[in-house]
Design an enzyme around this catalytic site. Structure first.
Site, PDB file in Angstrom:
ATOM      1  N   ARG A   1      75.995  55.806  94.534  1.00 29.79           N
ATOM      2  CA  ARG A   1      76.811  54.392  94.439  1.00 29.79           C
ATOM      3  C   ARG A   1      76.282  53.923  93.066  1.00 29.79           C
ATOM      4  NH1 ARG A   1      75.989  53.459  99.952  1.00 29.79           N
ATOM      5  NH2 ARG A   1      78.003  53.959 101.230  1.00 29.79           N
TER       6      ARG A   1
ATOM      7  N   LYS B   1      84.423  54.263  79.997  1.00 29.54           N
ATOM      8  CA  LYS B   1      85.467  55.356  80.391  1.00 29.54           C
ATOM      9  C   LYS B   1      84.866  56.843  80.727  1.00 29.54           C
ATOM     10  CE  LYS B   1      89.759  53.492  79.405  1.00 29.54           C
ATOM     11  NZ  LYS B   1      91.189  54.374  78.000  1.00 29.54           N
TER      12      LYS B   1
ATOM     13  N   GLU C   1      89.444  60.424  64.515  1.00 26.30           N
ATOM     14  CA  GLU C   1      89.130  59.320  65.297  1.00 26.30           C
ATOM     15  C   GLU C   1      88.884  57.850  64.550  1.00 26.30           C
ATOM     16  OE1 GLU C   1      90.327  57.885  68.312  1.00 26.30           O
ATOM     17  OE2 GLU C   1      90.141  60.823  69.397  1.00 26.30           O
TER      18      GLU C   1
ATOM     19  N   LYS D   1      85.340  49.361  68.620  1.00 27.97           N
ATOM     20  CA  LYS D   1      85.529  49.693  69.770  1.00 27.97           C
ATOM     21  C   LYS D   1      84.733  48.290  70.497  1.00 27.97           C
ATOM     22  CE  LYS D   1      85.953  53.090  73.420  1.00 27.97           C
ATOM     23  NZ  LYS D   1      86.608  54.543  73.837  1.00 27.97           N
TER      24      LYS D   1
ATOM     25  N   GLU E   1      91.650  47.921  80.149  1.00 27.17           N
ATOM     26  CA  GLU E   1      92.482  48.178  79.839  1.00 27.17           C
ATOM     27  C   GLU E   1      93.990  47.909  80.623  1.00 27.17           C
ATOM     28  OE1 GLU E   1      92.793  52.351  77.753  1.00 27.17           O
ATOM     29  OE2 GLU E   1      95.196  52.466  77.709  1.00 27.17           O
TER      30      GLU E   1
ATOM     31  N   ARG F   1      93.168  47.128  75.046  1.00 24.51           N
ATOM     32  CA  ARG F   1      92.579  48.350  74.733  1.00 24.51           C
ATOM     33  C   ARG F   1      93.471  49.099  74.332  1.00 24.51           C
ATOM     34  NH1 ARG F   1      86.967  50.299  78.079  1.00 24.51           N
ATOM     35  NH2 ARG F   1      87.022  52.266  76.631  1.00 24.51           N
TER      36      ARG F   1
ATOM     37  N   ASN G   1      94.907  53.656  71.630  1.00 24.76           N
ATOM     38  CA  ASN G   1      95.678  55.264  72.321  1.00 24.76           C
ATOM     39  C   ASN G   1      96.283  55.517  70.684  1.00 24.76           C
ATOM     40  OD1 ASN G   1      94.293  55.547  73.964  1.00 24.76           O
ATOM     41  ND2 ASN G   1      96.024  54.013  75.388  1.00 24.76           N
TER      42      ASN G   1
ATOM     43  N   HIS H   1      97.891  58.425  69.955  1.00 26.73           N
ATOM     44  CA  HIS H   1      98.039  59.659  71.765  1.00 26.73           C
ATOM     45  C   HIS H   1      98.885  59.733  72.313  1.00 26.73           C
ATOM     46  CE1 HIS H   1      93.844  58.192  70.778  1.00 26.73           C
ATOM     47  NE2 HIS H   1      92.973  58.785  71.829  1.00 26.73           N
TER      48      HIS H   1
ATOM     49  N   HIS I   1      98.651  64.009  72.261  1.00 27.28           N
ATOM     50  CA  HIS I   1      98.703  64.159  74.285  1.00 27.28           C
ATOM     51  C   HIS I   1      99.299  65.526  74.062  1.00 27.28           C
ATOM     52  CE1 HIS I   1      96.034  61.289  75.701  1.00 27.28           C
ATOM     53  NE2 HIS I   1      94.993  62.451  74.832  1.00 27.28           N
TER      54      HIS I   1
ATOM     55  N   HIS J   1      91.196  67.795  70.461  1.00 30.76           N
ATOM     56  CA  HIS J   1      91.825  66.228  70.553  1.00 30.76           C
ATOM     57  C   HIS J   1      91.869  65.874  69.289  1.00 30.76           C
ATOM     58  CE1 HIS J   1      92.182  62.650  72.839  1.00 30.76           C
ATOM     59  NE2 HIS J   1      91.360  61.668  71.997  1.00 30.76           N
TER      60      HIS J   1
HETATM   61  P1  NAD Z   1      83.259  68.569  73.304  1.00 28.58           P
HETATM   62  O1  NAD Z   1      81.820  67.643  74.090  1.00 28.58           O
HETATM   63  O2  NAD Z   1      83.886  69.271  73.758  1.00 28.58           O
HETATM   64  O3  NAD Z   1      82.041  68.424  71.524  1.00 28.58           O
HETATM   65  C1  NAD Z   1      83.281  69.534  70.503  1.00 28.58           C
HETATM   66  C2  NAD Z   1      82.069  70.706  70.077  1.00 28.58           C
HETATM   67  O4  NAD Z   1      81.032  70.575  69.802  1.00 28.58           O
HETATM   68  C3  NAD Z   1      81.322  71.592  71.597  1.00 28.58           C
HETATM   69  O5  NAD Z   1      81.589  73.206  71.705  1.00 28.58           O
HETATM   70  C4  NAD Z   1      79.965  71.291  71.565  1.00 28.58           C
HETATM   71  O6  NAD Z   1      78.772  72.032  72.096  1.00 28.58           O
HETATM   72  C5  NAD Z   1      79.928  70.853  70.798  1.00 28.58           C
HETATM   73  N1  NAD Z   1      78.986  70.110  70.086  1.00 28.58           N
HETATM   74  C6  NAD Z   1      77.835  68.832  69.914  1.00 28.58           C
HETATM   75  N2  NAD Z   1      77.125  67.884  69.140  1.00 28.58           N
HETATM   76  C7  NAD Z   1      77.255  68.676  68.533  1.00 28.58           C
HETATM   77  C8  NAD Z   1      76.444  68.989  67.566  1.00 28.58           C
HETATM   78  N3  NAD Z   1      75.632  67.918  67.154  1.00 28.58           N
HETATM   79  N4  NAD Z   1      76.325  70.199  66.796  1.00 28.58           N
HETATM   80  C9  NAD Z   1      76.578  71.153  66.863  1.00 28.58           C
HETATM   81  N5  NAD Z   1      77.485  71.046  68.246  1.00 28.58           N
HETATM   82  C10 NAD Z   1      77.884  69.901  68.810  1.00 28.58           C
HETATM   83  O7  NAD Z   1      84.214  66.890  72.177  1.00 28.58           O
HETATM   84  P2  NAD Z   1      84.146  66.108  71.843  1.00 28.58           P
HETATM   85  O8  NAD Z   1      85.679  66.137  70.626  1.00 28.58           O
HETATM   86  O9  NAD Z   1      82.984  65.268  71.572  1.00 28.58           O
HETATM   87  O10 NAD Z   1      85.299  65.196  72.963  1.00 28.58           O
HETATM   88  C11 NAD Z   1      86.138  65.427  73.319  1.00 28.58           C
HETATM   89  C12 NAD Z   1      86.260  64.890  74.656  1.00 28.58           C
HETATM   90  O11 NAD Z   1      86.023  63.636  74.725  1.00 28.58           O
HETATM   91  C13 NAD Z   1      87.856  65.147  75.764  1.00 28.58           C
HETATM   92  O12 NAD Z   1      86.960  65.370  76.656  1.00 28.58           O
HETATM   93  C14 NAD Z   1      87.986  63.729  74.890  1.00 28.58           C
HETATM   94  O13 NAD Z   1      89.282  63.122  76.689  1.00 28.58           O
HETATM   95  C15 NAD Z   1      87.168  63.046  75.191  1.00 28.58           C
HETATM   96  N6  NAD Z   1      87.217  61.206  74.995  1.00 28.58           N
HETATM   97  C16 NAD Z   1      86.637  60.142  76.061  1.00 28.58           C
HETATM   98  C17 NAD Z   1      86.952  59.281  75.953  1.00 28.58           C
HETATM   99  C18 NAD Z   1      86.351  57.981  76.925  1.00 28.58           C
HETATM  100  O14 NAD Z   1      86.529  56.956  75.824  1.00 28.58           O
HETATM  101  N7  NAD Z   1      85.580  58.181  77.295  1.00 28.58           N
HETATM  102  C19 NAD Z   1      87.826  58.618  74.368  1.00 28.58           C
HETATM  103  C20 NAD Z   1      87.334  59.751  73.295  1.00 28.58           C
HETATM  104  C21 NAD Z   1      87.302  60.824  73.623  1.00 28.58           C
END
Ligand code: NAD
Length: 371
Positions: free
Chosen positions: A122, A144, A186, A228, A238, A242, A246, A249, A253, A267
Site C-alpha cells: 500500500r 505521476k 520537453e 514544473k 490536474e 497542470r 500538455n 501533447h 499523442h 515521445h
Molecule cells: P526511456 O526511459 O525509454 O529512455 C529512453 C532511452 O534512453 C532508453 O533506451 C534508455 O535505456 C536510454 N537511457 C536512459 N538514460 C540513459 C543514459 N543516461 N545513457 C544512455 N541511455 C540512457 O524514455 P524517456 O524518454 O526517458 O521517457 C519516456 C517515458 O516517460 C514515456 O513512457 C512517457 O509516458 C513517460 N513520461 C512520464 C511523465 C510523468 O509525468 N510521469 C511525463 C513525461 C513522460
C-alpha cells in the site's frame, strides 16, 4: 555544481537536487531517508551497463547494501508483465514499508518503479534518479506513475510522489543524441507554455547545451523543474493548470499513435512537432502573432530537431484519421477535446473552444508539407 528545487506539496514536500556527481554521492544523499542501510534499485539494462556500478559504489561508500533488478530498455517495459515481475521481485527482496526503492533510468523506469512502489504494501517511498533529459525535466517530478494498457498509453497508474529526486547531469553524456534532443522537446515546451525569457535563453544557449555545456544543462534542467514544481504545487492532480504541461501533447499523442509508438517518432519528438502545430493553430485562430509559429519552428530546426509532420518517416493517416486519434486522447472530457493554445510565446492557456475545421485545416496543410 548543485541546484535545489523544492516541491512544496503539503505533507509530501521533497527536493529535486540537480548537479554533477550525484551518483557517486548517492549514499550520502539518500542515507537520511533510510531506516536501515539497504535499498532496492529498479533500472533498465542499458542504463545498468553504463551507470549501475557508479550508483552501487556511491551507496556502498555509506555502507548501504543494494539489490538491483534490470529490465529490458524501452516503452514495452511499461506494462502489466514487467510490473508484476517488479513487484514480486521487491517482495522477494523483503522490501518493507520503511524502505526506499530507487528508480534509476529514464521515464519508463521512473513511471514503472514509481507505480510498483505505490502499490507495494500500500505504498513504500521511492527516490527518482532520472537518467534521460526527458526524465530529469519532466517525468521524475510531480508524482505521476503508471504503465500503458493495450487501450492506450499511461491509462493505469497512481499519483505517488517521490521522497527525493537526484538528477545527475553527468549521466546525460551517455545518452544517444536523438534521445537527448527528444528530451529537449520537453524543455522547449516549458519556455513556450509559461516563460518567454526561458525560451529566449534557449534560443541562444540551446546549441552549446546540446553540445555538452554542463553549466547550461544544469540551468536548463533547473529552470524546467522549477516551472514544473510550481505548476504541480498549484494543481497536483490536474484539475486545472497542470494541463498546461500538455502543450503539444494532443497533436503529439495522435502522431505517436499513428506511428505505432515506434522508433519512427519518439515521445519528445512528437511533443516538439505538436508544440509547433499548437502555435500554428493559435496563430490561425488569431490568438497569437503570425511570427510566433515561425519562431518556434526556427528554434527546433536550429537544434536539428524534427519540426514538421513532414519530418516523420513513412506513411501517416490523413487529417481525418489524425483528428480521430486526437479524439482518443486522455484529455477528452465528456467528449470534448481540450487544447493547450497560446496567446504568445510563454503564455499558454487551456481551452475546449476550438473549431474542428481549424484543426483539420492545420493538419491538412501540415500533411501536405505546407507548415
Ligand atoms: P526511456 O526511459 O525509454 O529512455 C529512453 C532511452 O534512453 C532508453 O533506451 C534508455 O535505456 C536510454 N537511457 C536512459 N538514460 C540513459 C543514459 N543516461 N545513457 C544512455 N541511455 C540512457 O524514455 P524517456 O524518454 O526517458 O521517457 C519516456 C517515458 O516517460 C514515456 O513512457 C512517457 O509516458 C513517460 N513520461 C512520464 C511523465 C510523468 O509525468 N510521469 C511525463 C513525461 C513522460
Amino acid at each position: 555544481m548543485l541546484e535545489i528545487v523544492d516541491v512544496d506539496l503539503p505533507g509530501r514536500a521533497y527536493q529535486v537536487r540537480i548537479g554533477t556527481g550525484l551518483l557517486e554521492r548517492a549514499g550520502a544523499e539518500i542515507a537520511p531517508l533510510l531506516s536501515r542501510p539497504k535499498v532496492a534499485i529498479i533500472t533498465d539494462e542499458t542504463v545498468a551497463a553504463l551507470h549501475l556500478d557508479a550508483l552501487r559504489a556511491g551507496l556502498a561508500a555509506e555502507g548501504i547494501a543494494a539489490d538491483a533488478l534490470s529490465l529490458p530498455a524501452g516503452e514495452a517495459t511499461k506494462a502489466w508483465g514487467p510490473l508484476q515481475h517488479c513487484v514480486s521481485w521487491l517482495l522477494d527482496q523483503h522490501v518493507e514499508r520503511g524502505d526506499i526503492v530507487i528508480a534509476l533510468g529514464g521515464g519508463v523506469i521512473g513511471d514503472l518503479a514509481g507505480f510498483a512502489a505505490a502499490i507495494l504494501r500500500r505504498g513504500v517511498r521511492f527516490v527518482q534518479m532520472p537518467t534521460s533529459l526527458l526524465a530529469q525535466v519532466d517525468s521524475s517530478v510531480g508524482g505521476k506513475t503508471g504503465i500503458n494498457a493495450s487501450q492506450g498509453k499511461n491509462l493505469i497508474g497512481a499519483f505517488h510522489q517521490p521522497s527525493l529526486v537526484l538528477a545527475d547531469i553527468g549521466v546525460l553524456g551517455t545518452l544517444e543524441p536523438r534521445d537527448f534532443l527528444a528530451g529537449y522537446g520537453e524543455v522547449v515546451k516549458y519556455g513556450l507554455l509559461g516563460d518567454a525569457a526561458f525560451f529566449e535563453w534557449l534560443e541562444t544557449q540551446g546549441p552549446s547545451l546540446a553540445a555538452g555545456d554542463m553549466a547550461a544543462r544544469v540551468e536548463a534542467v533547473r529552470w524546467s523543474v522549477q516551472m514544473k514544481a510550481d505548476i504541480v504545487t498549484r494543481d497536483e492532480k490536474e484539475h486545472g493548470d497542470r494541463a498546461l504541461l500538455n502543450l503539444g501533447h494532443t497533436f503529439g499523442h495522435a502522431l505517436e499513435a499513428a506511428t505505432g509508438y515506434s522508433d519512427r517518432l519518439l515521445h519528445g519528438e512528437g511533443v516538439a512537432i505538436g508544440c509547433a502545430l499548437a502555435f500554428e493553430l493559435s496563430s490561425r485562430l488569431g490568438l497569437c502573432a503570425q511570427e510566433d509559429p515561425s519562431r518556434v519552428r526556427a528554434h527546433l530546426k536550429a537544434m536539428g530537431m524534427k519540426t514538421d509532420i513532414a519530418d516523420i518517416p513513412g506513411d501517416l493517416p490523413d487529417a481525418e484519421g489524425l483528428l480521430h486519434l486526437m479524439g482518443q486522447d486522455k484529455k477528452v472530457v465528456q467528449g470534448t477535446l481540450r487544447f493547450i493554445l497560446a496567446r504568445g510565446i510563454g503564455t499558454a492557456f487551456i481551452t475546449s473552444d476550438v473549431p474542428g475545421e481549424a484543426v483539420r485545416g492545420v493538419l491538412r496543410d501540415a500533411l501536405a508539407g505546407r507548415g
